[in-house]
Design a protein around this motif. Structure first.
Motif, PDB file in Angstrom:
ATOM      1  N   MET A 187      32.102  17.179 -34.961  1.00 10.31           N
ATOM      2  CA  MET A 187      32.173  15.830 -35.521  1.00 10.31           C
ATOM      3  C   MET A 187      31.115  14.927 -34.887  1.00 10.31           C
ATOM      4  SD  MET A 187      36.025  14.551 -36.108  1.00 10.31           S
ATOM      5  CE  MET A 187      36.749  16.012 -35.359  1.00 10.31           C
ATOM      6  N   ALA A 188      30.411  14.216 -35.667  1.00 13.64           N
ATOM      7  CA  ALA A 188      29.354  13.363 -35.134  1.00 13.64           C
ATOM      8  C   ALA A 188      29.936  12.047 -34.635  1.00 13.64           C
ATOM      9  CB  ALA A 188      28.324  13.091 -36.214  1.00 13.64           C
ATOM     10  N   GLY A 189      29.133  11.295 -33.944  1.00  7.59           N
ATOM     11  CA  GLY A 189      29.619  10.051 -33.374  1.00  7.59           C
ATOM     12  C   GLY A 189      29.617   8.912 -34.376  1.00  7.59           C
TER      13      GLY A 189
ATOM     14  N   ASP B  17      39.656  14.178 -29.797  1.00  8.81           N
ATOM     15  CA  ASP B  17      39.267  13.758 -28.450  1.00  8.81           C
ATOM     16  C   ASP B  17      37.751  13.820 -28.272  1.00  8.81           C
ATOM     17  OD1 ASP B  17      41.850  13.261 -27.779  1.00  8.81           O
ATOM     18  OD2 ASP B  17      42.177  15.168 -26.764  1.00  8.81           O
ATOM     19  N   ALA B  18      37.158  14.894 -28.801  1.00  7.76           N
ATOM     20  CA  ALA B  18      35.708  15.032 -28.677  1.00  7.76           C
ATOM     21  C   ALA B  18      35.013  13.904 -29.437  1.00  7.76           C
ATOM     22  CB  ALA B  18      35.267  16.392 -29.214  1.00  7.76           C
ATOM     23  N   HIS B  19      35.570  13.556 -30.596  1.00  7.29           N
ATOM     24  CA  HIS B  19      34.980  12.456 -31.364  1.00  7.29           C
ATOM     25  C   HIS B  19      35.140  11.131 -30.623  1.00  7.29           C
ATOM     26  CE1 HIS B  19      33.728   9.987 -34.747  1.00  7.29           C
ATOM     27  NE2 HIS B  19      34.815   9.247 -34.526  1.00  7.29           N
ATOM     28  N   LEU B  20      36.328  10.901 -30.084  1.00  7.68           N
ATOM     29  CA  LEU B  20      36.582   9.630 -29.389  1.00  7.68           C
ATOM     30  C   LEU B  20      35.627   9.453 -28.209  1.00  7.68           C
ATOM     31  CD1 LEU B  20      40.490   9.578 -29.397  1.00  7.68           C
ATOM     32  CD2 LEU B  20      38.982   7.964 -30.560  1.00  7.68           C
ATOM     33  N   ALA B  21      35.285  10.570 -27.570  1.00  7.83           N
ATOM     34  CA  ALA B  21      34.402  10.479 -26.407  1.00  7.83           C
ATOM     35  C   ALA B  21      33.038   9.919 -26.795  1.00  7.83           C
ATOM     36  CB  ALA B  21      34.254  11.859 -25.761  1.00  7.83           C
ATOM     37  N   THR B  22      32.689  10.006 -28.094  1.00 11.02           N
ATOM     38  CA  THR B  22      31.354   9.586 -28.506  1.00 11.02           C
ATOM     39  C   THR B  22      31.364   8.378 -29.436  1.00 11.02           C
ATOM     40  OG1 THR B  22      31.318  10.965 -30.485  1.00 11.02           O
ATOM     41  CG2 THR B  22      30.612  11.996 -28.429  1.00 11.02           C
ATOM     42  N   CYS B  23      32.544   7.859 -29.787  1.00 11.98           N
ATOM     43  CA  CYS B  23      32.609   6.823 -30.813  1.00 11.98           C
ATOM     44  C   CYS B  23      33.372   5.593 -30.325  1.00 11.98           C
ATOM     45  CB  CYS B  23      33.266   7.382 -32.075  1.00 11.98           C
ATOM     46  SG  CYS B  23      33.377   6.170 -33.414  1.00 11.98           S
ATOM     47  N   PRO B  24      32.667   4.577 -29.858  1.00 12.40           N
ATOM     48  CA  PRO B  24      33.325   3.374 -29.319  1.00 12.40           C
ATOM     49  C   PRO B  24      34.229   2.699 -30.358  1.00 12.40           C
ATOM     50  CG  PRO B  24      30.960   3.316 -28.898  1.00 12.40           C
ATOM     51  CD  PRO B  24      31.213   4.482 -29.812  1.00 12.40           C
ATOM     52  N   ARG B  25      33.818   2.758 -31.622  1.00 14.39           N
ATOM     53  CA  ARG B  25      34.596   2.100 -32.667  1.00 14.39           C
ATOM     54  C   ARG B  25      35.988   2.735 -32.796  1.00 14.39           C
ATOM     55  NH1 ARG B  25      32.280   2.137 -38.758  1.00 14.39           N
ATOM     56  NH2 ARG B  25      34.146   1.420 -39.861  1.00 14.39           N
TER      57      ARG B  25
ATOM     58  N   PRO C  54      33.791  24.811 -25.956  1.00 14.36           N
ATOM     59  CA  PRO C  54      33.138  24.162 -24.822  1.00 14.36           C
ATOM     60  C   PRO C  54      32.058  23.189 -25.305  1.00 14.36           C
ATOM     61  CG  PRO C  54      33.247  26.534 -24.509  1.00 14.36           C
ATOM     62  CD  PRO C  54      33.674  26.262 -25.918  1.00 14.36           C
ATOM     63  N   PHE C  55      31.949  22.044 -24.644  1.00 15.25           N
ATOM     64  CA  PHE C  55      30.881  21.114 -24.987  1.00 15.25           C
ATOM     65  C   PHE C  55      29.730  21.225 -23.987  1.00 15.25           C
ATOM     66  CE2 PHE C  55      33.880  18.905 -22.337  1.00 15.25           C
ATOM     67  CZ  PHE C  55      33.100  18.163 -21.462  1.00 15.25           C
TER      68      PHE C  55
END
Lengths: 206, 238
Positions: B1-3, B35-43, B231-232
């Motif tokens: 998922m992109a940011g 969770d991975a998306h949230l780590a990159t998306c402030p909105r 893994p990221f």
């Protein structure tokens, strides 16, 4: 006359008045800074909320007690990770509590125990041992009103997911509706609830 | 998922996932993706924080005081943990840190004087092991980045160990931990949790007999027996 021992007094333990958000925040920050003594105050101010939520999700007093203990140990261990800029202390604690309760529900053994416990209670029609109705606060009435303002379908979906611990897929199965519909009800429901509970505060700020 | 998710449909889908995440209504795999998306998306993080406050209201009115014995048991357990050696630097009081510091110095001088480690309290042992990997003749350095984080892995086959160091790694989302995996021929092996400090730094030694690489994934708090998300961070030893 000597006061009764603590264990006897516990039979109808009193629910303390809710602590202010600032007091809870400060208590967690103190614990994080190494002041383990602040922990008792934090426990006293929040344990009825945590235990009440966990008990509702698990429907089993023995498991609810175990999970509540796990939650508080996690709160203690992770206190340094609490960031007041990211949200309230109560939201942080209840997030940990809800996740642990749901994890417990989803382990299969626990699911069957829970069903058995629930069945037996449902069959015997015992009075509600937690006295939920008697403990309703003004705050809760506000939210009950809020849930009532949701459509019955939205409120039902949110109860199944949050209070019964179902996944959105299970919510869809339980209600016999497509997954997409279940997701929409949950989303629209929680967004509507947010508008409802924040409405009075917004008016005051204006 | 992109940011980023400028597409309105995609935004609505993301909103649904954040709602389901706040309600804990996702399975583990979906949760890890969110969770991975949230780590990159402030909105989406802002939306999540706001909805977590709303979710608090769902259980208002369900208050139920736990039995008094639970209070005793919880406070005893917490007191015992506080009295035992502190699990995190952040919780350490200056006096304790000073004691560990001098124990380290003592252990180090013991090595210098005799070439034999006479006294090896836990933390100094970890530091010595790290130093040994970093200074091994066959140590090789690998580096990679993930978002704002810089990741360095030093592997020494002769030491059968690696050291991973991260900088600028944001804290794991609530209720999650970063977990390190040693990629052995038999599959991923748990190599501990990666908990960045307030500056996003962490350094950890990884025992890695026959390991071909190191990976880091986002897992439920406390870690998993096997990775439940992709893994990221992944480093393959050459």
């Amino acid at each position: 006359m000597t006061p009764p021992p603590e264990d006897l007094a516990s039979e109808d333990a009193k629910i303390p008045a809710p602590a202010s958000p600032d007091a809870l925040r400060d208590a967690i920050l103190s614990v994080a800074a190494g002041d383990a003594d602040s922990f008792a105050g934090l426990y006293d101010a929040t344990s009825a909320r945590v235990h009440g939520l966990v008990l509702r999700v698990l429907r089993d007093p023995a498991q609810a007690e175990e999970v509540t203990q796990e939650v508080y140990l996690e709160v203690f261990r992770r206190a340094a990770g609490f960031d007041p800029a990211r949200g309230s202390a109560l939201a942080w604690i209840l997030t940990l509590a809800h996740r642990r309760a749901v994890d417990r529900v989803r382990s299969s053994q626990s699911q069957s125990d829970r069903d058995v416990a629930y069945e037996s209670r449902a069959n015997t029609q015992e009075p509600d041992p937690t006295g939920e109705a008697a403990l309703a606060t003004l705050e809760a009435q506000r939210v009950r009103t809020a849930l009532e303002q949701l459509s019955e379908r939205q409120a039902e979906a949110i109860r199944l997911a949050y209070l019964d611990g179902l996944t959105q897929t299970q919510v869809a199965d339980r209600l016999g509706i497509p997954l997409g519909t279940a997701k929409t009800r949950l989303r629209d429901g929680l967004l509507a609830l947010r508008r409802i509970v924040s409405a009075p505060r917004q008016r005051k700020e204006e | 998922m992109a940011g980023k998710h400028p597409d309105p449909d995609e935004h609505e889908e993301m909103e649904s996932l954040v709602v389901a995440s706040v309600l804990d209504a996702l399975d583990r795999r979906q949760q890890a993706e969110v969770d991975a998306h949230l780590a990159t998306c402030p909105r989406c993080r802002t939306l999540e924080a706001s909805l977590r406050e709303t979710a608090v209201e769902i259980s208002a009115g369900l208050e139920s005081a736990p039995p008094a014995r639970l209070r005793v048991s919880v406070l005893d357990a917490v007191r015992a943990e506080a009295a035992a050696s502190s699990p995190t630097e952040a919780r350490m009081r200056p006096s304790r840190r000073a004691v560990i510091g001098s124990a380290l110095a003592l252990a180090a001088s013991a090595v210098v004087a005799t070439g034999v480690v006479l006294s090896r309290p836990g933390r100094s042992e970890e530091d010595q092991e790290i130093a040994r990997v970093l200074t091994a003749g066959d140590a090789r350095l690998y580096s990679t980045t993930w978002e704002s984080a810089q990741v360095t892995v030093v592997h020494s086959a002769s030491s059968a160990a690696s050291v991973i160091e991260v900088r600028g790694l944001p804290p794991a989302p609530r209720g999650r931990d970063y977990q390190i995996w040693s990629m052995s021929p038999a599959g991923p092996e748990d190599a501990g949790l990666l908990r960045p400090d307030a500056d996003g730094r962490a350094r950890l030694r990884i025992g890695s007999h026959a390991a071909g690489g190191t990976a880091v994934s986002l897992e439920p708090a406390g870690g998993s027996e096997q990775p439940t998300t992709s893994p990221f961070i992944a480093v393959t030893y050459s």
